[in-house]
Design a protein around this motif. Structure first.
Motif, PDB file in Angstrom:
ATOM      1  N   CYS A   1       0.938  -1.209   0.210  1.00 53.57           N
ATOM      2  CA  CYS A   1       0.351   0.225  -0.219  1.00 53.57           C
ATOM      3  C   CYS A   1       1.469   1.411   0.539  1.00 53.57           C
ATOM      4  O   CYS A   1       0.747   2.267  -0.967  1.00 53.57           O
ATOM      5  CB  CYS A   1      -1.373   0.623   1.006  1.00 53.57           C
ATOM      6  SG  CYS A   1      -2.159  -1.518   1.117  1.00 53.57           S
TER       7      CYS A   1
ATOM      8  N   ALA B   1       1.217   4.467  -2.593  1.00 50.69           N
ATOM      9  CA  ALA B   1       0.269   5.343  -2.005  1.00 50.69           C
ATOM     10  C   ALA B   1       1.753   6.547  -2.610  1.00 50.69           C
ATOM     11  O   ALA B   1       1.278   7.926  -3.465  1.00 50.69           O
ATOM     12  CB  ALA B   1      -0.261   5.799  -0.866  1.00 50.69           C
TER      13      ALA B   1
ATOM     14  N   PHE C   1      -4.428   4.838   3.020  1.00 55.96           N
ATOM     15  CA  PHE C   1      -4.781   4.374   1.657  1.00 55.96           C
ATOM     16  C   PHE C   1      -5.756   5.041   0.993  1.00 55.96           C
ATOM     17  O   PHE C   1      -5.545   5.911  -0.236  1.00 55.96           O
ATOM     18  CB  PHE C   1      -4.420   3.374   1.438  1.00 55.96           C
ATOM     19  CG  PHE C   1      -4.365   2.787  -0.107  1.00 55.96           C
ATOM     20  CD1 PHE C   1      -2.918   2.612   0.066  1.00 55.96           C
ATOM     21  CD2 PHE C   1      -5.186   1.945  -0.306  1.00 55.96           C
ATOM     22  CE1 PHE C   1      -2.843   2.015  -1.954  1.00 55.96           C
ATOM     23  CE2 PHE C   1      -5.109   1.228  -1.997  1.00 55.96           C
ATOM     24  CZ  PHE C   1      -3.609   1.349  -2.441  1.00 55.96           C
TER      25      PHE C   1
ATOM     26  N   SER D   1      -8.499  -1.028  -0.979  1.00 57.24           N
ATOM     27  CA  SER D   1      -7.888  -2.013  -0.358  1.00 57.24           C
ATOM     28  C   SER D   1      -9.123  -1.298   0.763  1.00 57.24           C
ATOM     29  O   SER D   1      -9.128  -2.880   1.333  1.00 57.24           O
ATOM     30  CB  SER D   1      -6.770  -1.032   0.810  1.00 57.24           C
ATOM     31  OG  SER D   1      -6.792   0.226   1.510  1.00 57.24           O
TER      32      SER D   1
END
Length: 451
Positions: free
Chosen positions: A199, A203, A276, A288
Motif C-alpha cells: 500500500c 500511495a 490509502f 483497499s
C-alpha cells in the motif's frame, strides 16, 4: 472599441490544443481497436465496441473505471495494451501541461522579463525538449523504484514467480504513478489492505505523480530553500499536506466501526486503509476496501476530495488544488473585507479568480447535468450516481458499482466525462490564459445586490 486579441500567442496555442485533443481521440480509437482483437480477451467471445471504448478511454485518461473485471476479462496482451494506454495518457498530459505553463511564462516574459524570471525561478525550463526529457526521466525513475519494491514483495512475500512478480510490480507502479487505478487482482487491492509493503509504495507513487512536474522540478532544485518556491509550489504542497490527513481522518471516523470496511481490520490496518483511500481520492482509483460497502457519508466527503483532485501539470485530475486554493483565499479576502486578493505572502491577479470560478462552475455544471441524465436512465440513487460522475470527471476510478451496470448510453456519458475531465480543465485554462483582451474604454460601473 474593444481591441481584438493578438494572433501571435493565441494562434500558437490553438494548434497545439487541437493536436492534443485529436491525438487523444486517435489514441483512444487505436486502443479500442486493439482491445477488440480476439487476442485481448482471456476467454471466448467478442468484445463489444462500447466496452472496448470505455476501457480504452479510462486507461488513456488514467481514470480506472471499468465495466468489466480487468484481471479476468482481459488477456496478457489486453493488459499490455491497457498499460501502454496508461503510460501514453499520463506522459502526454504531463508533457502538454508543462509546456503550456512554460508558454504562459514565456508570454509574460515579453511583458516583464524580470517578473517572469522571479516567478519561474529557473531560466533553464525555457527549453521544451528539456521539459519533455525531465517529465520522462521523473516518470521512469519513480515507476522503476516502485516497481522494484512491489516486485520484491510479490515474489518474497506472496510466492509469485520472478517473472510474474516483475510484471505485477511494473503494471501497478505505472498505474499508480499515472494515477490510473487499474489493478490485476480481483477486488483491486483489497487483499493487501493490511500490507504496508504494497500500500505505501503505491500511495507514494500516486502522491508523487499528483504533485505535478513543475513542483517536482522545483523541489529537486530548491529543496532546502522554501522561500524560493513559487506560489504554485507552495499552494500544492500546503494543499496536499492539509487534504491528505483531513481525508484520512474523515474516512477513519466514518468507517471505523463499519464491519464491511475498516471494522473488519485491526487498528493499525484501519489507519493504513483510511490513509490509502484518502490518497486514492487524489484521482488514483485503487481501493483497499470495498467502496460499495462504505457509508454514504464517506461518499459525500470523498466526492469533495475527488472534485478537487491533484495538482496542475501532473497525472491527476479534478479542478486542481490550486484552483480550489484560489477560491478559498478569495472567500477569506471577502470575509475580511480586503480589496486585494493575497495568498501565502503574494498578491494574486484578478484574472486568477475569474479563471478559477470559470473552471469550477463549468465543471460543476457538467457533473450536475451528467448526474441527472444517469439518474433518469438508471435506477441508482443520487449518492451513488453523483459519486460515479465525479469519479469519472476527476479521472479517479473509484466506483460504487454503478459503471458496470449502466446501459450503453450511460457508459458513453461516463466516457465523455472522463475525456472532458482529463483534457477540459487544461485546455480551458490555456485558452483563458491566451485569449485575454484589453478594452479601450470603460463602461459606467453599477453594483447589483448580492445575497
Amino acid at each position: 472599441m474593444a481591441e481584438s486579441p493578438k494572433p501571435g500567442p493565441a494562434g500558437r496555442m490553438s494548434r497545439p490544443s487541437q493536436v492534443v485533443f485529436l491525438g487523444f481521440v486517435v489514441a483512444a480509437l487505436c486502443g479500442t481497436g486493439l482491445l477488440m482483437l480476439p487476442a485481448s480477451v482471456a476467454g471466448p467471445g467478442v468484445v463489444s465496441f462500447s466496452d472496448a471504448l470505455f476501457t480504452s478511454v479510462s486507461a488513456l485518461c488514467v481514470t480506472g473505471l471499468s465495466v468489466v473485471e480487468t484481471p479476468v476479462y482481459w488477456s496478457g496482451f489486453g493488459h499490455a495494451v491497457i498499460l501502454a494506454l496508461i503510460q501514453v495518457g499520463g506522459l502526454g498530459v504531463m508533457t502538454f501541461a508543462s509546456i503550456v505553463g512554460l508558454a504562459v511564462m514565456g508570454r509574460f516574459r515579453f511583458r516583464s522579463r524580470l517578473q517572469a524570471i522571479a516567478e519561474s525561478r529557473s531560466p533553464e525550463l525555457d527549453s521544451a525538449p528539456r521539459v519533455i526529457a525531465g517529465v520522462v526521466r521523473i516518470s521512469l525513475i519513480t515507476e522503476g523504484a516502485v516497481a522494484l519494491l512491489l516486485a520484491l514483495r510479490f515474489w518474497l512475500g506472496y510466492g509469485k514467480g520472478p517473472g510474474e512478480a516483475a510484471w505485477l510490480g511494473i503494471f501497478h507502479a505505472v498505474s499508480a504513478f499515472n494515477n490510473a487505478g487499474f489493478a490485476l487482482f480481483s477486488g483491486n487491492l483489497e487483499d493487501f489492505a493490511s500490507d504496508p509493503w504494497v500500500c505505501l509504495p503505491i500511495a507514494a507513487a500516486v502522491i508523487i505523480g499528483g504533485l505535478g512536474f513543475p513542483v517536482l522540478v522545483q523541489l529537486r532544485r530548491a529543496w532546502g530553500r522554501p522561500l524560493a518556491w513559487t506560489i504554485n509550489t507552495r499552494m500544492v504542497l500546503w494543499g496536499t499536506l492539509i487534504l491528505l490527513p483531513a481525508g484520512t481522518l474523515y474516512i477513519a471516523v466514518c468507517e471505523w466501526s463499519n464491519p464491511a470496511t475498516l471494522g473488519a481490520l485491526d487498528w493499525p490496518s484501519r489507519i493504513l486503509a483510511a490513509f490509502f483511500m484518502s490518497v486514492q481520492t487524489r484521482t488514483a482509483g485503487f481501493s483497499s476496501i470495498d467502496v460499495a460497502d462504505m457509508d454514504p457519508l464517506s461518499w459525500a466527503g470523498m466526492d469533495v476530495l475527488m472534485f478537487i483532485g491533484a495538482a496542475p501539470a501532473g497525472t491527476g485530475g479534478g479542478i486542481k488544488i490550486t484552483t480550489f486554493a484560489v477560491l478559498v483565499f478569495m472567500v477569506a479576502a471577502e470575509l475580511r473585507g480586503n480589496a486585494e486578493l493575497t495568498a501565502l505572502g503574494k498578491a494574486l491577479p484578478a484574472y486568477a479568480t475569474r479563471q478559477a470560478l470559470a473552471v469550477v462552475l463549468l465543471a460543476g455544471a457538467l457533473v450536475g447535468v451528467s448526474t441527472l441524465v444517469l439518474m433518469a436512465i438508471s435506477d441508482y440513487t443520487l449518492d451513488r450516481v453523483l459519486f460515479e460522475t465525479i469519479s469519472a470527471f476527476g479521472t479517479v476510478g473509484l466506483s460504487t458499482g454503478v459503471s458496470a451496470d449502466l446501459p450503453v448510453p450511460g457508459e458513453l456519458i461516463l466516457v465523455i466525462l472522463m475525456f472532458v475531465g482529463r483534457l477540459g480543465p487544461l485546455l480551458l485554462a490555456s485558452a483563458l490564459a491566451f485569449q485575454e483582451r484589453k478594452l479601450q474604454y470603460r463602461l459606467p460601473e453599477e453594483r447589483p445586490i448580492i445575497g
